[in-house]
Design a protein around this motif. Structure first.
Motif, mmCIF file in Angstrom:
data_model
loop_
_atom_site.group_PDB
_atom_site.id
_atom_site.type_symbol
_atom_site.label_atom_id
_atom_site.label_comp_id
_atom_site.label_asym_id
_atom_site.label_seq_id
_atom_site.Cartn_x
_atom_site.Cartn_y
_atom_site.Cartn_z
ATOM 1 N N ASP A 172 19.493 -7.099 31.251
ATOM 2 C CA ASP A 172 20.759 -7.511 30.633
ATOM 3 C C ASP A 172 20.771 -9.011 30.345
ATOM 4 O O ASP A 172 21.216 -9.452 29.281
ATOM 5 C CB ASP A 172 21.930 -7.146 31.540
ATOM 6 C CG ASP A 172 22.205 -5.651 31.564
ATOM 7 O OD1 ASP A 172 21.660 -4.930 30.707
ATOM 8 O OD2 ASP A 172 22.972 -5.201 32.441
ATOM 9 N N HIS A 173 20.290 -9.818 31.297
ATOM 10 C CA HIS A 173 20.292 -11.267 31.092
ATOM 11 C C HIS A 173 19.282 -11.668 30.021
ATOM 12 O O HIS A 173 19.544 -12.567 29.212
ATOM 13 C CB HIS A 173 20.020 -11.986 32.410
ATOM 14 C CG HIS A 173 21.214 -12.057 33.306
ATOM 15 N ND1 HIS A 173 21.565 -11.042 34.159
ATOM 16 C CD2 HIS A 173 22.152 -13.020 33.464
ATOM 17 C CE1 HIS A 173 22.666 -11.373 34.811
ATOM 18 N NE2 HIS A 173 23.044 -12.566 34.405
ATOM 19 N N PHE A 174 18.141 -11.019 30.002
ATOM 20 C CA PHE A 174 17.134 -11.305 28.985
ATOM 21 C C PHE A 174 17.669 -10.975 27.601
ATOM 22 O O PHE A 174 17.584 -11.800 26.666
ATOM 23 C CB PHE A 174 15.870 -10.492 29.284
ATOM 24 C CG PHE A 174 14.759 -10.681 28.286
ATOM 25 C CD1 PHE A 174 13.831 -11.701 28.436
ATOM 26 C CD2 PHE A 174 14.622 -9.823 27.200
ATOM 27 C CE1 PHE A 174 12.801 -11.873 27.523
ATOM 28 C CE2 PHE A 174 13.592 -9.987 26.281
ATOM 29 C CZ PHE A 174 12.682 -11.020 26.444
ATOM 30 N N LYS A 175 18.227 -9.798 27.432
ATOM 31 C CA LYS A 175 18.727 -9.384 26.120
ATOM 32 C C LYS A 175 19.867 -10.278 25.648
ATOM 33 O O LYS A 175 19.954 -10.621 24.455
ATOM 34 C CB LYS A 175 19.181 -7.922 26.174
ATOM 35 C CG LYS A 175 18.039 -6.913 26.207
ATOM 36 C CD LYS A 175 18.568 -5.488 26.134
ATOM 37 C CE LYS A 175 17.450 -4.483 25.984
ATOM 38 N NZ LYS A 175 17.958 -3.087 25.891
ATOM 39 N N ALA A 176 20.761 -10.652 26.566
ATOM 40 C CA ALA A 176 21.906 -11.478 26.177
ATOM 41 C C ALA A 176 21.454 -12.791 25.559
ATOM 42 O O ALA A 176 21.985 -13.235 24.528
ATOM 43 C CB ALA A 176 22.796 -11.741 27.389
ATOM 44 N N LEU A 177 20.470 -13.418 26.148
ATOM 45 C CA LEU A 177 20.011 -14.712 25.666
ATOM 46 C C LEU A 177 19.064 -14.604 24.484
ATOM 47 O O LEU A 177 19.211 -15.312 23.481
ATOM 48 C CB LEU A 177 19.308 -15.468 26.800
ATOM 49 C CG LEU A 177 20.203 -16.274 27.730
ATOM 50 C CD1 LEU A 177 19.441 -16.675 28.972
ATOM 51 C CD2 LEU A 177 20.717 -17.511 27.010
ATOM 52 N N VAL A 178 18.063 -13.734 24.608
ATOM 53 C CA VAL A 178 16.935 -13.730 23.681
ATOM 54 C C VAL A 178 17.161 -12.842 22.467
ATOM 55 O O VAL A 178 16.679 -13.139 21.376
ATOM 56 C CB VAL A 178 15.654 -13.298 24.435
ATOM 57 C CG1 VAL A 178 14.466 -13.208 23.508
ATOM 58 C CG2 VAL A 178 15.372 -14.256 25.589
ATOM 59 N N MET A 179 17.907 -11.757 22.630
ATOM 60 C CA MET A 179 18.074 -10.796 21.548
ATOM 61 C C MET A 179 19.472 -10.853 20.924
ATOM 62 O O MET A 179 19.631 -10.534 19.747
ATOM 63 C CB MET A 179 17.779 -9.380 22.064
ATOM 64 C CG MET A 179 16.374 -9.245 22.645
ATOM 65 S SD MET A 179 15.993 -7.578 23.265
ATOM 66 C CE MET A 179 15.814 -6.670 21.716
ATOM 67 N N GLN A 180 20.471 -11.238 21.708
ATOM 68 C CA GLN A 180 21.838 -11.258 21.195
ATOM 69 C C GLN A 180 22.335 -12.655 20.867
ATOM 70 O O GLN A 180 23.334 -12.808 20.155
ATOM 71 C CB GLN A 180 22.773 -10.592 22.218
ATOM 72 C CG GLN A 180 22.437 -9.135 22.482
ATOM 73 C CD GLN A 180 23.076 -8.600 23.756
ATOM 74 O OE1 GLN A 180 23.909 -9.263 24.382
ATOM 75 N NE2 GLN A 180 22.677 -7.398 24.158
ATOM 76 N N GLY A 181 21.657 -13.674 21.382
ATOM 77 C CA GLY A 181 22.102 -15.046 21.141
ATOM 78 C C GLY A 181 23.439 -15.346 21.771
ATOM 79 O O GLY A 181 24.202 -16.185 21.273
#
Length: 344
Positions: A172-181
């Motif tokens: 969740d933390h990876f996606k929030a930063l890297v994929m969702q901006g």
């Protein structure tokens, strides 16, 4: 040996004769990589320790595919040179090749270990400035994520490696930063009592309350201090410094923190986030300060916000932390609030 390998070897040889230098006074313009999205191709690199069996590479590949990515292995991801994943020239060749390849959208390390500082001089920083891409990993990748940010201005990521445990928290933390901006609040979970009356894990300790803003730098303490005095040493002035460590005797942690203080780095920071210092204990036959005492002695005199216990480091659930991004520390709450997107 390929042409690119020969160029990498020559660059490393030339760099060996260069004197140590301090960070340039004028930082490069900030760069953001395009956000990763499902279907993008991620290059799997191994810039540090060798991986001795086939299965870990397969597990890492499947994990990245489960995140929605196509995976391309670096040519030398399974190479070996002593404990390293190939020679310095081989390891840096995979990095330079993927940054130059328009069909590869990001790079992630297979694992950490040691060896990243050896290849910093031969990285093609001009190419990275032309084609900024996601770069992620932690532990020994501290060298690359800080060195590349220092040289190019690219926001890089102290993130899980491909072989990390990709549990829901980390994903969740990876996606929030890297994929969702997104601009997530990096805060340890609360209320996880388990079979206890109070929370006993992932607790925050506030050493000095307060709020401050600055750009994030840091990572593994041993790797960071090993870069001291080089052209890849990050800028500490006004920064929020985050640190983590594993398997170091406390007297060695003391020595590393002393290095940070002797360089003047500690006196420049706006705030400090202490992550997990996993299995950092007194050595056999050594008397030692406790970590509590050590952190108090080094960080309290700075008169800046400091807290301990952030979910950063060699732990199962971990934050993804963007190196170079602007954030606000709230040491009383034990939080880091991202203030700007880390990708575009």
């Amino acid at each position: 040996m390929s042409l690119l390998s020969r160029r990498s070897a020559l660059a490393l040889t030339a760099a060996a004769s260069l004197p140590l230098s301090t960070a340039a006074s004028t930082p490069p313009a900030l760069l953001r990589a395009p956000r990763l999205k499902a279907g993008d191709t991620v290059g799997l690199i191994s810039p540090a320790h060798a991986t001795y069996e086939r299965e870990p590479v397969q597990i890492a590949t499947e994990a990245l595919q489960a995140l929605g990515f196509k995976v391309r292995h670096g040519q030398h991801v399974r190479a070996r040179h002593g404990h390293l994943a190939g020679t310095d020239a081989q390891r840096v060749e995979d990095i330079n090749r993927f940054f130059a390849d328009d069909t590869v959208h990001g790079l992630i390390a297979l694992t950490g270990g040691s060896g990243g500082t050896r290849i910093l001089p031969a990285i093609d920083y001009d190419q990275i400035r032309r084609t900024p891409k996601f770069l992620g990993g932690f532990s020994d990748l501290t060298a690359l994520v800080n060195g590349i940010h220092q040289q190019t201005g690219l926001i890089t990521f102290h993130s899980p490696t491909a072989l990390s445990q990709w549990n829901a928290f980390s994903v969740d933390h990876f996606k929030a930063l890297v994929m969702q901006g997104s601009l997530p609040l990096l805060k340890n979970p609360t209320g996880e009592l388990g079979d206890h009356l109070v929370q006993t894990g992932d607790r925050i300790q506030t050493l000095r309350p307060g709020k401050a803003r600055g750009r994030l730098i840091g990572g593994n303490l041993a790797v960071l201090t090993a870069m001291a005095g080089s052209a890849y040493w990050p800028r500490f002035h006004g920064a929020i410094l985050f640190l983590e460590e594993i398997n170091e005797y406390i007297y060695r942690v003391d020595r590393m923190l002393s290095t940070l203080r002797l360089t003047g780095a500690l006196n420049q920071v706006a705030g400090v986030v202490i992550g997990q210092f996993t299995k950092c204990e007194p050595g056999e036959g050594f008397g030692a300060l406790t970590l509590d005492e050590l952190f108090d002695e080094y960080f309290l005199p700075l008169n800046v916000p400091v807290y301990r216990g952030a979910m950063i480091g060699h732990i199962r659930r971990k934050f993804t932390v963007p190196v170079g991004a602007l954030a606000e520390i709230d040491a009383a709450a034990g939080t880091l609030q991202l203030l700007e997107p880390s990708v575009v």
